[in-house]
Design a protein around this motif. Structure first.
Motif, PDB file in Angstrom:
ATOM      1  N   SER A   5       0.833  -1.207   0.000  1.00 36.98           N
ATOM      2  CA  SER A   5       0.000   0.000   0.000  1.00 36.98           C
ATOM      3  C   SER A   5       0.865   1.253   0.000  1.00 36.98           C
ATOM      4  N   GLN A   6       1.941   1.220   0.776  1.00 38.60           N
ATOM      5  CA  GLN A   6       2.832   2.381   0.824  1.00 38.60           C
ATOM      6  C   GLN A   6       3.527   2.596  -0.518  1.00 38.60           C
ATOM      7  N   LYS A   7       3.923   1.513  -1.166  1.00 34.91           N
ATOM      8  CA  LYS A   7       4.533   1.640  -2.494  1.00 34.91           C
ATOM      9  C   LYS A   7       3.554   2.264  -3.487  1.00 34.91           C
ATOM     10  N   ILE A   8       2.301   1.889  -3.388  1.00 33.71           N
ATOM     11  CA  ILE A   8       1.269   2.445  -4.272  1.00 33.71           C
ATOM     12  C   ILE A   8       1.105   3.944  -4.009  1.00 33.71           C
ATOM     13  N   ILE A   9       1.005   4.308  -2.748  1.00 36.50           N
ATOM     14  CA  ILE A   9       0.854   5.726  -2.395  1.00 36.50           C
ATOM     15  C   ILE A   9       2.055   6.524  -2.874  1.00 36.50           C
ATOM     16  N   ASP A  10       3.252   6.048  -2.583  1.00 38.38           N
ATOM     17  CA  ASP A  10       4.464   6.769  -2.976  1.00 38.38           C
ATOM     18  C   ASP A  10       4.544   6.924  -4.493  1.00 38.38           C
ATOM     19  N   LYS A  45      -9.873   1.837  -3.386  1.00 36.43           N
ATOM     20  CA  LYS A  45     -11.026   1.920  -4.293  1.00 36.43           C
ATOM     21  C   LYS A  45     -10.624   2.498  -5.635  1.00 36.43           C
ATOM     22  N   GLY A  46      -9.600   3.327  -5.642  1.00 39.16           N
ATOM     23  CA  GLY A  46      -9.153   3.951  -6.886  1.00 39.16           C
ATOM     24  C   GLY A  46      -8.119   5.019  -6.613  1.00 39.16           C
ATOM     25  N   LYS A  47      -7.792   5.750  -7.637  1.00 39.21           N
ATOM     26  CA  LYS A  47      -6.746   6.772  -7.575  1.00 39.21           C
ATOM     27  C   LYS A  47      -7.042   7.834  -6.516  1.00 39.21           C
ATOM     28  N   LYS A  48      -8.276   8.266  -6.449  1.00 40.58           N
ATOM     29  CA  LYS A  48      -8.648   9.308  -5.493  1.00 40.58           C
ATOM     30  C   LYS A  48      -8.373   8.865  -4.056  1.00 40.58           C
ATOM     31  N   GLU A  49      -8.746   7.642  -3.709  1.00 35.27           N
ATOM     32  CA  GLU A  49      -8.511   7.143  -2.352  1.00 35.27           C
ATOM     33  C   GLU A  49      -7.010   7.046  -2.065  1.00 35.27           C
ATOM     34  N   ILE A  50      -6.240   6.654  -3.052  1.00 37.25           N
ATOM     35  CA  ILE A  50      -4.778   6.591  -2.882  1.00 37.25           C
ATOM     36  C   ILE A  50      -4.254   7.972  -2.506  1.00 37.25           C
ATOM     37  N   VAL A  51      -4.656   8.974  -3.258  1.00 36.33           N
ATOM     38  CA  VAL A  51      -4.174  10.340  -3.040  1.00 36.33           C
ATOM     39  C   VAL A  51      -4.599  10.864  -1.670  1.00 36.33           C
ATOM     40  N   LEU A  52      -5.849  10.688  -1.324  1.00 41.80           N
ATOM     41  CA  LEU A  52      -6.326  11.198  -0.043  1.00 41.80           C
ATOM     42  C   LEU A  52      -5.651  10.494   1.132  1.00 41.80           C
ATOM     43  N   THR A  53      -5.365   9.210   0.975  1.00 43.55           N
ATOM     44  CA  THR A  53      -4.617   8.488   2.002  1.00 43.55           C
ATOM     45  C   THR A  53      -3.196   9.024   2.081  1.00 43.55           C
TER      46      THR A  53
END
Length: 192
Positions: A5-10, A45-53
């Motif tokens: 999850s952290q790799k995805i966010i970064d 859920k998608g790109k938006k959730e990644i960014v907000l997280t």
């Protein structure tokens, strides 16, 4: 937060910094994170959730709080230098690029409150500082909000131009800019 999850966010935040929210796709994020695209949707859920997280994480937000402006000497020149320096140490050209990427209409309603916190904290803390300096007899009665906006605009302007043009516009270094701009500002106040 697990490692994937952290790799995805970064990966997402780096890509948004480089090319903006709209141009960043989940396929791009998967490629940058070196994972399969379907893994993204197992974690988010998608790109938006990644960014907000990501924006909730200290490494991806400006981390500006009144606490970083507490090293006050009650001398205008060194204190304003400290305000500018502490802001510029955190709101780097890379952070400005990310912030610009997060202003896409598709997500700005959600990112705006977090982005807005940064200038609000700077301005509110600086206004309180000016008011206290006045109470101490070290500043005349002036429009402190306007003074704070002047200091903020100068500070943000420097990092925004560095983010936009690197050294192509000016080779003035951060510390030189801080000292000279604060000196001009203080002289202007003293002449009132």
């Amino acid at each position: 937060m697990d490692e994937t999850s952290q790799k995805i966010i970064d990966a997402a935040m780096e890509l948004i910094k480089e090319k903006g929210y709209v141009a960043t796709t989940t396929k791009d994020i998967a490629g940058r994170a070196n994972i399969n695209e379907c893994t993204i949707f197992r974690k988010f859920k998608g790109k938006k959730e990644i960014v907000l997280t990501g924006m909730e994480q200290e490494k991806w937000r400006g981390n500006i709080s009144p606490a970083i402006f507490q090293n006050i000497t009650w001398q205008l020149q060194p204190d304003l230098e400290m305000f500018m320096r502490n802001y510029l140490d955190r709101i780097t050209p890379d952070f400005v690029k990310l912030s610009i990427g997060l202003r896409a209409p598709q997500i700005y309603q959600d990112t705006r409150p977090q982005i807005l916190k940064i200038p609000k904290v700077f301005l509110e803390t600086l206004i309180q500082y000016f008011e206290k300096m006045h109470e101490m007899g070290k500043l005349p009665l002036l429009d402190y909000e306007c003074l704070a906006m002047t200091v903020f605009s100068s500070t943000f302007g420097f990092t925004f131009l560095k983010a936009s043009f690197d050294d192509q516009l000016t080779t003035v270094r951060q510390e030189e800019y801080i000292k000279n701009s604060v000196s001009l500002f203080v002289k202007g106040i003293e002449q009132r």
